[in-house]
Design a protein around this motif. Structure first.
Motif, PDB file in Angstrom:
ATOM      1  N   LYS A  56       0.839  -1.197   0.000  1.00  0.00           N
ATOM      2  CA  LYS A  56       0.000   0.000   0.000  1.00  0.00           C
ATOM      3  C   LYS A  56       0.873   1.245   0.000  1.00  0.00           C
ATOM      4  O   LYS A  56       0.384   2.353  -0.136  1.00  0.00           O
ATOM      5  CB  LYS A  56      -0.898   0.020   1.232  1.00  0.00           C
ATOM      6  N   ALA A  57       2.176   1.058   0.196  1.00  0.00           N
ATOM      7  CA  ALA A  57       3.116   2.185   0.282  1.00  0.00           C
ATOM      8  C   ALA A  57       3.274   2.814  -1.103  1.00  0.00           C
ATOM      9  O   ALA A  57       3.949   2.247  -1.976  1.00  0.00           O
ATOM     10  CB  ALA A  57       4.471   1.695   0.794  1.00  0.00           C
ATOM     11  N   TYR A  58       2.644   3.943  -1.299  1.00  0.00           N
ATOM     12  CA  TYR A  58       2.714   4.696  -2.552  1.00  0.00           C
ATOM     13  C   TYR A  58       2.824   6.166  -2.226  1.00  0.00           C
ATOM     14  O   TYR A  58       2.439   6.597  -1.135  1.00  0.00           O
ATOM     15  CB  TYR A  58       1.450   4.432  -3.404  1.00  0.00           C
ATOM     16  N   GLU A  59       3.300   6.947  -3.180  1.00  0.00           N
ATOM     17  CA  GLU A  59       3.333   8.405  -2.963  1.00  0.00           C
ATOM     18  C   GLU A  59       1.948   9.010  -3.134  1.00  0.00           C
ATOM     19  O   GLU A  59       1.630  10.029  -2.540  1.00  0.00           O
ATOM     20  CB  GLU A  59       4.286   9.065  -3.963  1.00  0.00           C
ATOM     21  N   GLN A  60       1.128   8.390  -3.992  1.00  0.00           N
ATOM     22  CA  GLN A  60      -0.175   8.970  -4.307  1.00  0.00           C
ATOM     23  C   GLN A  60      -1.281   8.242  -3.558  1.00  0.00           C
ATOM     24  O   GLN A  60      -1.354   7.007  -3.571  1.00  0.00           O
ATOM     25  CB  GLN A  60      -0.457   8.865  -5.821  1.00  0.00           C
ATOM     26  N   ASN A  61      -2.209   9.054  -3.014  1.00  0.00           N
ATOM     27  CA  ASN A  61      -3.375   8.492  -2.327  1.00  0.00           C
ATOM     28  C   ASN A  61      -4.164   7.529  -3.197  1.00  0.00           C
ATOM     29  O   ASN A  61      -4.661   6.518  -2.712  1.00  0.00           O
ATOM     30  CB  ASN A  61      -4.354   9.631  -1.974  1.00  0.00           C
ATOM     31  N   PHE A  62      -4.310   7.899  -4.501  1.00  0.00           N
ATOM     32  CA  PHE A  62      -5.230   7.092  -5.305  1.00  0.00           C
ATOM     33  C   PHE A  62      -4.777   5.646  -5.424  1.00  0.00           C
ATOM     34  O   PHE A  62      -5.601   4.736  -5.461  1.00  0.00           O
ATOM     35  CB  PHE A  62      -5.560   7.721  -6.670  1.00  0.00           C
ATOM     36  N   TYR A  63      -3.464   5.396  -5.452  1.00  0.00           N
ATOM     37  CA  TYR A  63      -3.021   4.000  -5.512  1.00  0.00           C
ATOM     38  C   TYR A  63      -3.281   3.298  -4.177  1.00  0.00           C
ATOM     39  O   TYR A  63      -3.732   2.145  -4.150  1.00  0.00           O
ATOM     40  CB  TYR A  63      -1.529   3.923  -5.855  1.00  0.00           C
ATOM     41  N   THR A  64      -2.990   3.998  -3.088  1.00  0.00           N
ATOM     42  CA  THR A  64      -3.202   3.385  -1.766  1.00  0.00           C
ATOM     43  C   THR A  64      -4.687   3.049  -1.580  1.00  0.00           C
ATOM     44  O   THR A  64      -5.034   1.972  -1.080  1.00  0.00           O
ATOM     45  CB  THR A  64      -2.693   4.338  -0.658  1.00  0.00           C
ATOM     46  N   THR A 108       1.601   9.427   2.924  1.00  0.00           N
ATOM     47  CA  THR A 108       0.421   8.710   2.397  1.00  0.00           C
ATOM     48  C   THR A 108       0.032   7.573   3.332  1.00  0.00           C
ATOM     49  O   THR A 108      -1.154   7.364   3.609  1.00  0.00           O
ATOM     50  CB  THR A 108       0.704   8.156   0.978  1.00  0.00           C
ATOM     51  N   LEU A 109       1.029   6.862   3.827  1.00  0.00           N
ATOM     52  CA  LEU A 109       0.722   5.752   4.750  1.00  0.00           C
ATOM     53  C   LEU A 109       0.074   6.289   6.022  1.00  0.00           C
ATOM     54  O   LEU A 109      -0.935   5.756   6.495  1.00  0.00           O
ATOM     55  CB  LEU A 109       1.997   4.974   5.089  1.00  0.00           C
ATOM     56  N   GLN A 110       0.627   7.389   6.547  1.00  0.00           N
ATOM     57  CA  GLN A 110       0.073   7.952   7.797  1.00  0.00           C
ATOM     58  C   GLN A 110      -1.342   8.469   7.578  1.00  0.00           C
ATOM     59  O   GLN A 110      -2.250   8.169   8.352  1.00  0.00           O
ATOM     60  CB  GLN A 110       0.979   9.073   8.321  1.00  0.00           C
ATOM     61  N   ASN A 112      -3.511   7.613   5.481  1.00  0.00           N
ATOM     62  CA  ASN A 112      -4.492   6.540   5.234  1.00  0.00           C
ATOM     63  C   ASN A 112      -4.510   5.481   6.343  1.00  0.00           C
ATOM     64  O   ASN A 112      -5.129   4.434   6.196  1.00  0.00           O
ATOM     65  CB  ASN A 112      -4.229   5.901   3.868  1.00  0.00           C
ATOM     66  N   LYS A 113      -3.795   5.780   7.413  1.00  0.00           N
ATOM     67  CA  LYS A 113      -3.765   4.892   8.592  1.00  0.00           C
ATOM     68  C   LYS A 113      -3.383   3.452   8.234  1.00  0.00           C
ATOM     69  O   LYS A 113      -3.951   2.486   8.725  1.00  0.00           O
ATOM     70  CB  LYS A 113      -5.125   4.907   9.308  1.00  0.00           C
ATOM     71  N   VAL A 114      -2.437   3.337   7.322  1.00  0.00           N
ATOM     72  CA  VAL A 114      -1.911   2.009   6.974  1.00  0.00           C
ATOM     73  C   VAL A 114      -0.929   1.607   8.079  1.00  0.00           C
ATOM     74  O   VAL A 114      -0.049   2.404   8.444  1.00  0.00           O
ATOM     75  CB  VAL A 114      -1.186   2.047   5.606  1.00  0.00           C
ATOM     76  N   PRO A 115      -1.057   0.386   8.634  1.00  0.00           N
ATOM     77  CA  PRO A 115      -0.135  -0.027   9.686  1.00  0.00           C
ATOM     78  C   PRO A 115       1.318   0.044   9.224  1.00  0.00           C
ATOM     79  O   PRO A 115       1.663  -0.518   8.174  1.00  0.00           O
ATOM     80  CB  PRO A 115      -0.532  -1.479   9.956  1.00  0.00           C
ATOM     81  N   MET A 116       2.124   0.759   9.975  1.00  0.00           N
ATOM     82  CA  MET A 116       3.549   0.861   9.607  1.00  0.00           C
ATOM     83  C   MET A 116       4.406   1.145  10.840  1.00  0.00           C
ATOM     84  O   MET A 116       3.908   1.600  11.865  1.00  0.00           O
ATOM     85  CB  MET A 116       3.761   1.936   8.557  1.00  0.00           C
ATOM     86  N   VAL A 117       5.687   0.868  10.669  1.00  0.00           N
ATOM     87  CA  VAL A 117       6.645   1.092  11.751  1.00  0.00           C
ATOM     88  C   VAL A 117       7.771   1.949  11.179  1.00  0.00           C
ATOM     89  O   VAL A 117       8.289   1.642  10.095  1.00  0.00           O
ATOM     90  CB  VAL A 117       7.244  -0.266  12.215  1.00  0.00           C
ATOM     91  N   VAL A 118       8.137   3.028  11.878  1.00  0.00           N
ATOM     92  CA  VAL A 118       9.272   3.847  11.432  1.00  0.00           C
ATOM     93  C   VAL A 118      10.528   3.345  12.142  1.00  0.00           C
ATOM     94  O   VAL A 118      10.517   3.122  13.354  1.00  0.00           O
ATOM     95  CB  VAL A 118       9.025   5.343  11.737  1.00  0.00           C
ATOM     96  N   LEU A 119      11.594   3.141  11.373  1.00  0.00           N
ATOM     97  CA  LEU A 119      12.859   2.645  11.935  1.00  0.00           C
ATOM     98  C   LEU A 119      13.918   3.722  11.767  1.00  0.00           C
ATOM     99  O   LEU A 119      14.420   3.925  10.655  1.00  0.00           O
ATOM    100  CB  LEU A 119      13.301   1.377  11.212  1.00  0.00           C
ATOM    101  N   THR A 120      14.219   4.417  12.830  1.00  0.00           N
ATOM    102  CA  THR A 120      15.286   5.417  12.751  1.00  0.00           C
ATOM    103  C   THR A 120      16.639   4.690  12.826  1.00  0.00           C
ATOM    104  O   THR A 120      16.695   3.493  13.157  1.00  0.00           O
ATOM    105  CB  THR A 120      15.148   6.424  13.907  1.00  0.00           C
ATOM    106  N   HIS A 121      17.703   5.443  12.546  1.00  0.00           N
ATOM    107  CA  HIS A 121      19.030   4.857  12.471  1.00  0.00           C
ATOM    108  C   HIS A 121      19.403   4.030  13.698  1.00  0.00           C
ATOM    109  O   HIS A 121      19.931   2.918  13.588  1.00  0.00           O
ATOM    110  CB  HIS A 121      20.068   5.967  12.270  1.00  0.00           C
TER     111      HIS A 121
END
Ligand SMILES: Cc1cc2nc3c(=O)[nH]c(=O)nc-3n(C[C@H](O)[C@H](O)[C@H](O)COP(=O)(O)OP(=O)(O)OC[C@H]3O[C@@H](n4cnc5c(N)ncnc54)[C@H](O)[C@@H]3O)c2cc1C
Ligand SMILES: O=C(O)[C@@H]1CCCC=N1
Length: 388
Positions: A56-64, A108-110, A112-121
């Motif tokens: 679901k990770a896309y730059e554009q809303n319409f694809y997500t 876009t993920l945020q 659209n509330k798509v489950p995701m995890v951010v991994l910092t360095h």
């Protein structure tokens, strides 16, 4: 077997998009013919091979947005056929923290509330072993993403189409199209008629559309599909739950680099460059440019230390690119009973079920389930050549 006939709809091209379109039409009880130039299955187009990324990770809303329903449709097909087509692995997205591409995907993920995890360095290597995150890069994981079993999916949808009474004629190249209220389609074997026609001929789209006086701004490129040997077998394995990945840009390139966990060839991970060199689909094997492989070698040596930076297998596949890399899903500008699905620009497989539904809706004159303006032919304006 008869070599002529009348159908409600004829679909030309039995890749992922044509096969899902034919299946959707047959589900609506339409008498449907699916024509394919090669003997099925084949590896000369864009839909072959064992795996594709779904995300679901896309730059554009319409694809997500489209992917929300599309996951449901993939699951429906799995249930209907009793076949497993998808494995959730997550998708690791890496890119310069401040770059537009990376930020757009994250936003876009945020949004659209798509489950995701951010991994910092500081926490990256605890979660993703055997990958070096570049200085200045951030990473996130789209946890809904995974691997589609592509060749199995294509076989499954074609089998379901046949079960619904659909007709597939392979080894039968379409040689001419005569538009009209009833469309006449000539092939190397016979002549067919239908109330509507769907053209999903992938890299051959313009060759076929020439018969209807239309040329789209499409560029066909050959992709070197590279597999890289794991130093320790399984260290990037699907069974070990290693994710798919996309590197949005890096030291070596502004073009995406992407990969899938090792699976189809034991001990080999697929890592590819999201661009290739221009080719003619009928002369694909004459295109020998390998400059992308050099870029991949440098990237792999730097970021994937557990892979030997020399490709063990190189296969071929075709992208059909539009100028903006968005699809074409539209009526033929001159004929309302001819529908075109083209220009899937190297990211169309995951959308197969929803593309099938949309092209079916268009060919039946129904209001499409999504706003198709990003996919209209008129966005190209001066770039579309029409002899009509
Ligand atoms: C290396 C690679 C990696 C990719 N990775 C991903 C990914 O991870 N995720 C993702 O979502 N997408 C991915 N894609 C993109 C995806 O695979 C394509 O967008 C999709 O397969 C396009 O399908 P299609 O049906 O349009 O084309 P095709 O599969 O090429 O189908 C067109 C068909 O039309 C037939 N045809 C053409 N002319 C005629 C004629 N005159 N008569 C009869 N038949 C004809 C052709 O033989 C062909 O079978 C990738 C593509 C490649 C090449
Ligand atoms: O469509 C996909 O997910 C892949 C990975 C990113 C580049 C193109 N294809």
């Amino acid at each position: 077997m008869s070599t002529s006939g009348d159908f409600d709809c004829i679909v030309i091209g039995a890749g992922v998009q044509g096969s899902f379109t034919a299946y959707q039409l047959a589900k609506k009880n339409k008498k449907t013919l699916l024509l394919e130039q090669f003997v099925l299955p084949h590896s000369r187009g864009s839909s072959h091979g064992q795996t594709r990324i779904i995300r679901k990770a896309y730059e554009q809303n319409f694809y997500t947005h489209m992917m929300e329903e599309c996951y449901e449709l993939w699951a429906q097909l799995e249930r209907e056929a009793g076949v497993k087509l998808y494995r959730q692995t997550g998708l690791l997205v890496m890119g310069p923290e401040k770059s537009a591409n990376y930020q757009n995907i994250k936003d876009t993920l945020q949004r659209n509330k798509v489950p995701m995890v951010v991994l910092t360095h500081d926490i990256f290597s605890q979660h993703i072993p055997n990958v070096n995150l570049a200085k200045g890069d951030e990473a996130l994981v789209d946890t809904t993403a995974g691997v589609l079993f592509a060749d199995r999916a294509l076989k499954t949808v074609q089998e379901q189409f046949l079960k619904l009474g659909g007709v597939i004629r392979d080894n039968e190249k379409v040689t001419d199209i005569k538009p009209g209220p009833v469309v006449r389609v000539s092939t190397s074997v016979g002549v067919y008629h239908a109330k509507s026609l769907v053209i999903t001929t992938g890299a051959w789209a313009n060759k076929l559309l020439a018969n209807t006086g239309l040329q789209l701004p499409l560029e066909v490129v050959k992709i070197n599909v590279c597999y890289w040997k794991e130093k320790v077998p399984g260290s990037y394995g699907m069974k070990q739950r290693f994710p798919c990945f996309v590197q949005t840009e890096c030291l070596e390139s502004k073009v995406h680099i992407y990969g899938l966990p090792s699976n189809e060839y034991p001990g080999l991970m697929k890592v590819c460059y999201h661009m290739g060199s221009k080719t003619d689909p009928d002369q694909r094997d004459l295109q020998k440019d390998k400059s992308d492989i050099e870029i991949l070698q440098h990237y792999i040596a730097r970021c994937f230390p557990g892979l030997i930076p020399e490709p063990a297998i190189v296969e071929s596949c075709l992208y059909t690119l539009t100028p903006d890399h968005h699809f074409v899903l539209d009526y033929h500008p001159a004929y309302s009973n001819i529908v075109i699905g083209a220009g899937f620009s190297g990211h169309g497989f995951k959308f197969g079920p929803i593309i099938g539904k949309l092209l079916c809706e268009l060919s039946l004159g129904e209001v499409p389930s999504y706003d198709l303006s990003p996919f209209h032919i008129r966005r190209f304006q001066s770039k579309t050549r029409s002899a009509l």
